[in-house]
Design a protein around this motif. Structure first.
Motif, PDB file in Angstrom:
ATOM      1  N   UNK A   2       0.659  -1.154   0.113  1.00 37.78           N
ATOM      2  CA  UNK A   2      -0.035   0.552   0.468  1.00 37.78           C
ATOM      3  C   UNK A   2       1.034   1.307  -0.214  1.00 37.78           C
ATOM      4  N   UNK A   3       1.786   0.792   0.374  1.00 36.68           N
ATOM      5  CA  UNK A   3       3.325   1.719   0.205  1.00 36.68           C
ATOM      6  C   UNK A   3       3.974   2.761  -1.062  1.00 36.68           C
ATOM      7  N   UNK A   4       3.921   1.486  -1.403  1.00 38.13           N
ATOM      8  CA  UNK A   4       5.010   2.203  -2.549  1.00 38.13           C
ATOM      9  C   UNK A   4       4.674   2.725  -3.838  1.00 38.13           C
ATOM     10  N   UNK A   5       3.167   2.580  -4.046  1.00 37.19           N
ATOM     11  CA  UNK A   5       2.140   4.116  -4.700  1.00 37.19           C
ATOM     12  C   UNK A   5       2.577   5.377  -4.363  1.00 37.19           C
ATOM     13  N   UNK A   6       2.393   5.516  -3.279  1.00 39.38           N
ATOM     14  CA  UNK A   6       2.810   7.000  -2.794  1.00 39.38           C
ATOM     15  C   UNK A   6       3.924   7.237  -3.291  1.00 39.38           C
ATOM     16  N   UNK A   7       5.018   6.589  -2.852  1.00 43.27           N
ATOM     17  CA  UNK A   7       7.111   7.484  -3.471  1.00 43.27           C
ATOM     18  C   UNK A   7       7.157   7.200  -4.838  1.00 43.27           C
ATOM     19  N   UNK A   8       5.798   6.232  -6.321  1.00 47.77           N
ATOM     20  CA  UNK A   8       6.437   5.753  -7.431  1.00 47.77           C
ATOM     21  C   UNK A   8       5.899   6.489  -7.839  1.00 47.77           C
ATOM     22  N   UNK A   9       5.101   7.093  -7.794  1.00 48.35           N
ATOM     23  CA  UNK A   9       4.299   8.701  -7.982  1.00 48.35           C
ATOM     24  C   UNK A   9       4.638   9.591  -7.510  1.00 48.35           C
ATOM     25  N   UNK A  10       5.679  10.072  -6.029  1.00 46.65           N
ATOM     26  CA  UNK A  10       5.936  11.125  -6.424  1.00 46.65           C
ATOM     27  C   UNK A  10       7.412  11.124  -7.059  1.00 46.65           C
ATOM     28  N   UNK A  11       7.748  10.057  -6.687  1.00 43.77           N
ATOM     29  CA  UNK A  11       9.042  10.443  -7.753  1.00 43.77           C
ATOM     30  C   UNK A  11       9.017  10.287  -9.009  1.00 43.77           C
TER      31      UNK A  11
END
Length: 321
Positions: free
Chosen positions: A197-206
């Motif tokens: 659930x946390x990887x999408x936030x990091x991926x979208x921001x990066x």
């Protein structure tokens, strides 16, 4: 006749404001900024400041539900709650467990998030949309719902994981195998849920930050013979550093405050005494022991401030420059 000297006034002299005028303008801008910030500051004071001060005061008392029912004042006990917290409770073990879990989750989230973002830049438009939708669905799913779904996947009797392992090994060794009774396998399942659930936030921001890297700079580095890893480390990372720093601080705070996923898995069969983290430990403390629980809350706040102080100090230095 005497000639009167007339001062020569240049256009620059008339256009340049005097020091009094500059100070007056600065004061007006400061008053305007204060007026705009006043509603937000009042809301923060009521919603955050008052509870924080009240929690700090209660942490130095023996305030319990008895005082609340009888309407009596609690006694001041000084640092007794903090001493008992670190000497006569499981808090040190829970703290170390939470810090270790936070480090593992943060490393995995940041690593996989950056890798996914870089890979998305290599995909075509259609595949990029598909991957983005999949990431968005995982990110938008409520934590409790995600935990229930993954709990069924790792279920003892009907779980897909146990059935798959039996099929691959050709045995029935994984029948009725519980993934939540053992603390290590419990945290393994918990890690999968949170990272998913946390990887999408990091991926979208990066991925959004990668769009700010000038293409001509990357092309020049490629012409100079830089490899893909060297281009990422020496060219791309300087552009991503400020964004990744903010994401890193947020991940540290969020991973240290996890509650829903841990509590839901504990309700499905995990041993709370061996799998508690700071959030669930605070929740499961003695009912009505407001002084002791306030001491735990203050300790958590101090810990979060210490972990995020480096970012705050860097931000303040950049503003001064």
């Amino acid at each position: 006749m005497t000639a009167t000297a007339t001062p020569i006034v240049t256009p620059d002299d008339t256009a340049r404001p005097g020091p009094d005028r500059t100070r007056g303008r600065a004061r007006r801008e400061a008053r305007g900024a204060a007026a705009l910030l006043a509603p937000s500051l009042i809301i923060l004071g009521v919603m955050v400041g008052y509870p924080a001060v009240l929690m700090l005061i209660q942490s130095f008392t023996d305030y319990t539900v008895k005082n609340k029912v009888l309407g009596t004042w609690p006694e001041f006990v000084g640092f007794e709650n903090y001493v008992d917290l670190f000497t006569q409770s499981d808090f040190p073990a829970v703290l170390m467990r939470s810090l270790g879990l936070m480090v593992v989750l943060t490393v995995l989230n940041m690593s996989f998030g950056v890798i996914v973002a870089v890979l998305m830049t290599r995909l075509g438009r259609a595949w990029r949309i598909v991957v983005s939708i999949g990431l968005l669905l995982a990110w938008a799913m409520p934590p409790l719902t995600a935990t229930v779904v993954w709990g069924w996947i790792f279920d003892t009797e009907y779980g897909v994981v146990n059935w798959t392992l039996n099929t691959l090994t050709g045995t029935s060794d994984w029948t009725n195998h519980s993934w939540l009774l053992n603390p290590w396998s419990f945290y393994f399942v918990l890690t999968i849920i949170i990272v998913w659930q946390s990887v999408p936030f990091v991926a979208f921001t990066t991925y959004a930050a990668l769009g700010q890297v000038p293409g001509e700079v990357l092309e020049a580095a490629s012409l100079d013979g830089a490899t893909g890893f060297q281009r990422f480390r020496l060219v791309v990372m300087p552009y991503l550093r400020s964004v990744l720093t903010v994401v890193l601080v947020l991940q540290i705070i969020w991973n240290l405050r996890i509650f829903t996923q841990v509590y839901a898995l504990q309700s499905r069969g995990g041993l709370a005494s061996e799998t508690n983290v700071l959030g669930t430990y605070l929740f499961r403390q003695g009912v009505g022991e407001f002084g002791a629980t306030a001491a735990i809350g203050v300790t958590m706040v101090i810990l979060l401030l210490v972990l995020s102080w480096g970012y705050v100090r860097t931000t303040l230095k950049e503003e001064e420059l």
